[in-house]
Write an enzyme that holds these catalytic residues in place. Sequence first.
Site, mmCIF file in Angstrom:
data_model
loop_
_atom_site.group_PDB
_atom_site.id
_atom_site.type_symbol
_atom_site.label_atom_id
_atom_site.label_comp_id
_atom_site.label_asym_id
_atom_site.label_seq_id
_atom_site.Cartn_x
_atom_site.Cartn_y
_atom_site.Cartn_z
ATOM 1 N N LYS A 230 0.837 -1.213 0.000
ATOM 2 C CA LYS A 230 0.000 0.000 0.000
ATOM 3 C C LYS A 230 0.869 1.259 0.000
ATOM 4 O O LYS A 230 0.643 2.198 -0.753
ATOM 5 C CB LYS A 230 -0.919 -0.013 1.228
ATOM 6 C CG LYS A 230 -1.661 1.275 1.480
ATOM 7 C CD LYS A 230 -2.674 1.555 0.383
ATOM 8 C CE LYS A 230 -3.176 2.966 0.423
ATOM 9 N NZ LYS A 230 -4.224 3.242 -0.535
ATOM 10 N N CYS B 189 -3.648 10.888 0.940
ATOM 11 C CA CYS B 189 -2.991 9.598 0.726
ATOM 12 C C CYS B 189 -1.599 9.779 0.137
ATOM 13 O O CYS B 189 -0.605 9.479 0.770
ATOM 14 C CB CYS B 189 -3.846 8.751 -0.222
ATOM 15 S SG CYS B 189 -5.532 8.594 0.346
ATOM 16 N N PHE C 238 -8.434 19.218 -4.045
ATOM 17 C CA PHE C 238 -7.094 18.670 -4.260
ATOM 18 C C PHE C 238 -6.954 17.999 -5.619
ATOM 19 O O PHE C 238 -5.857 17.727 -6.082
ATOM 20 C CB PHE C 238 -6.669 17.764 -3.093
ATOM 21 C CG PHE C 238 -7.088 16.316 -3.174
ATOM 22 C CD1 PHE C 238 -6.328 15.386 -3.852
ATOM 23 C CD2 PHE C 238 -8.238 15.876 -2.534
ATOM 24 C CE1 PHE C 238 -6.688 14.048 -3.910
ATOM 25 C CE2 PHE C 238 -8.613 14.549 -2.572
ATOM 26 C CZ PHE C 238 -7.833 13.632 -3.271
HETATM 27 N N1 SAJ Z 1 -1.557 14.581 -9.404
HETATM 28 C C1 SAJ Z 1 -0.669 15.347 -10.137
HETATM 29 N N2 SAJ Z 1 -0.247 14.862 -11.357
HETATM 30 C C2 SAJ Z 1 -0.670 13.664 -11.826
HETATM 31 C C3 SAJ Z 1 -1.577 12.887 -11.070
HETATM 32 C C4 SAJ Z 1 -1.995 13.381 -9.841
HETATM 33 O O1 SAJ Z 1 -0.271 16.443 -9.743
HETATM 34 O O2 SAJ Z 1 -0.260 13.314 -12.938
HETATM 35 C C5 SAJ Z 1 -2.014 15.075 -8.090
HETATM 36 C C6 SAJ Z 1 -3.521 15.344 -8.043
HETATM 37 O O3 SAJ Z 1 -3.820 16.595 -8.583
HETATM 38 C C7 SAJ Z 1 -3.776 15.250 -6.557
HETATM 39 C C8 SAJ Z 1 -2.772 14.194 -6.089
HETATM 40 O O4 SAJ Z 1 -1.828 14.074 -7.119
HETATM 41 O O5 SAJ Z 1 -3.472 16.495 -5.928
HETATM 42 C C9 SAJ Z 1 -3.346 12.833 -5.785
HETATM 43 O O6 SAJ Z 1 -4.347 12.509 -6.737
HETATM 44 P P1 SAJ Z 1 -4.497 11.069 -7.389
HETATM 45 O O7 SAJ Z 1 -5.673 11.111 -8.270
HETATM 46 O O8 SAJ Z 1 -3.239 10.629 -8.012
HETATM 47 O O9 SAJ Z 1 -4.697 10.084 -6.158
HETATM 48 P P2 SAJ Z 1 -5.678 10.087 -4.870
HETATM 49 O O10 SAJ Z 1 -4.927 10.682 -3.718
HETATM 50 O O11 SAJ Z 1 -7.019 10.603 -5.156
HETATM 51 O O12 SAJ Z 1 -5.802 8.495 -4.644
HETATM 52 C C10 SAJ Z 1 -4.629 7.729 -4.447
HETATM 53 C C11 SAJ Z 1 -4.654 6.539 -5.402
HETATM 54 N N3 SAJ Z 1 -3.352 5.876 -5.420
HETATM 55 C C12 SAJ Z 1 -2.693 5.624 -6.563
HETATM 56 O O13 SAJ Z 1 -3.100 5.936 -7.655
HETATM 57 C C13 SAJ Z 1 -1.401 4.884 -6.448
HETATM 58 C C14 SAJ Z 1 -5.750 5.572 -4.976
HETATM 59 O O14 SAJ Z 1 -5.723 4.406 -5.778
HETATM 60 C C15 SAJ Z 1 -5.573 5.195 -3.501
HETATM 61 O O15 SAJ Z 1 -6.555 4.294 -3.050
HETATM 62 C C16 SAJ Z 1 -5.682 6.466 -2.693
HETATM 63 O O16 SAJ Z 1 -4.592 7.330 -3.089
HETATM 64 C C17 SAJ Z 1 -5.569 6.101 -1.228
HETATM 65 O O17 SAJ Z 1 -6.621 6.098 -0.562
HETATM 66 O O18 SAJ Z 1 -4.486 5.734 -0.776
#
Ligand code: SAJ
Length: 425
Positions: A223, A277, A333
């Site tokens: 995780k 996360c 976010f």
């Molecule tokens: N982000 C970027 N650039 C990108 C992708 C994301 O700046 O190319 C930023 C987003 O804007 C955001 C942050 O990253 O601020 C996180 O967003 P996200 O969509 O990547 O992820 P979360 O936090 O919504 O969900 C993550 C996921 N983990 C992964 O993709 C490895 C999800 O599957 C998990 O279950 C979740 O964390 C968790 O609960 O741990």
Amino acid sequence: MDISEPYASAGTENFDVCVFGLGYIGLPTASVIASAGLRVCGVDTSARVVETINRGAIHIEEKDLDQLVERVVKQDMLVASHEAAAAKFHVIAVPTPLGDDRQPGLASVMSAAETIAPRLRPGDCVILESTSPVGTTERIAQLIARLRPDLGVPGSTHGPADIAIAYCPERVLPGKILAELRSNDRVIGGMTPACAIAAKRLYAQFVLGVCFDTNAAAAEMVKLVENSFRDVNIAFANELSLVADRFGINVWEVIRLANRHPRVNILQPGPGVGGHCIAVDPWFLVAAAPEETPLIRTAREVNLNKTEHVVARLLAMASGESDAKIAVLGLAFKPDIDDLRESPAMEVANRLATEFGSRLMIVEPFVDELPERLAETGASLCDLPSALAEADIHAILVDHTDFKHLTLRDFAGKQVYDTRGLLEA
Ligand code: SAJ
């Protein structure tokens, strides 16, 4: 303790599953399990949460969750309660927040385990889903063994275990939680192989993906690794955005073209990484293994520094213009959610508010009012047309669908800093 005693619970009923924590993960999980035909007791310490759910309503924003909760509550398949109930499976989905010292907070997890312990009966299975440092499942097992010397607890007993204890991390994406709860593969880490098999029986009821079994510590690390992987890769994109800025090159074009290579897949830069996360979990690894994690720690720092860079650049855009109005587009976010927790856009807005006060306009289609701290500065929540008409400087911080129609023409004669590459599309 006499385990034939009646349980202080949602009645004295036996449930199939008791889910601890009815937040962003616990409530969807409890509802999906209930919709698969298992009777679920959802436990939460908040009176407001319990009352809301028992009315068939919800206290969080997640696609399609309102209808699902309404249905399973009406069918009496999901009951919310302040108190734990007797159940075959006890699922812990409580928060594990990061402290100011960047150490994971396990108080809620351990308190849930303490609540579960007196209610355990032979054959029950305890599953931790909360993101946790490596070794947490074992700590739960030790706690239960201490509280229940009458039970054979896996990891502690030399004889056959009476109960099962496992770690099965949630890995669902906010905004797609209900779909991903069913479709994602799951990793199930047992304290022993038999524990993994026992826990699998629950996930087999509603998961369409593959359930892989392993040991509890490996599952805990899986995780943390998933979210650290993403954080490191976003840090790479954010670092590229700074390099491209220095050279006056369009980073979005560079990434798009580099990604045409068959083995390159760079993520997207932004104003920093948000959510509870990806911006948090890497610290769990760094805290436990500081010597071994320079890359993971640096990636966190790169992503935190990107937010500083955005603030500094916006202040520089406004320098010399003492009457300038600035508009922030987005506070969440990430796109199309109402979640402002750990949001870099919020951080940018808060910092700008101290400089601009009532000259700061905020557009956030997913909230009805500004968080108190922002509102107190005199900053105002407004709609997109007003911001476009009145502000001199615009910061695009979230790529909400509501903003996707925007083009450079909408900002004619104004300064705009597009941290999300929205105008590139
Ligand atoms: N982000 C970027 N650039 C990108 C992708 C994301 O700046 O190319 C930023 C987003 O804007 C955001 C942050 O990253 O601020 C996180 O967003 P996200 O969509 O990547 O992820 P979360 O936090 O919504 O969900 C993550 C996921 N983990 C992964 O993709 C490895 C999800 O599957 C998990 O279950 C979740 O964390 C968790 O609960 O741990």
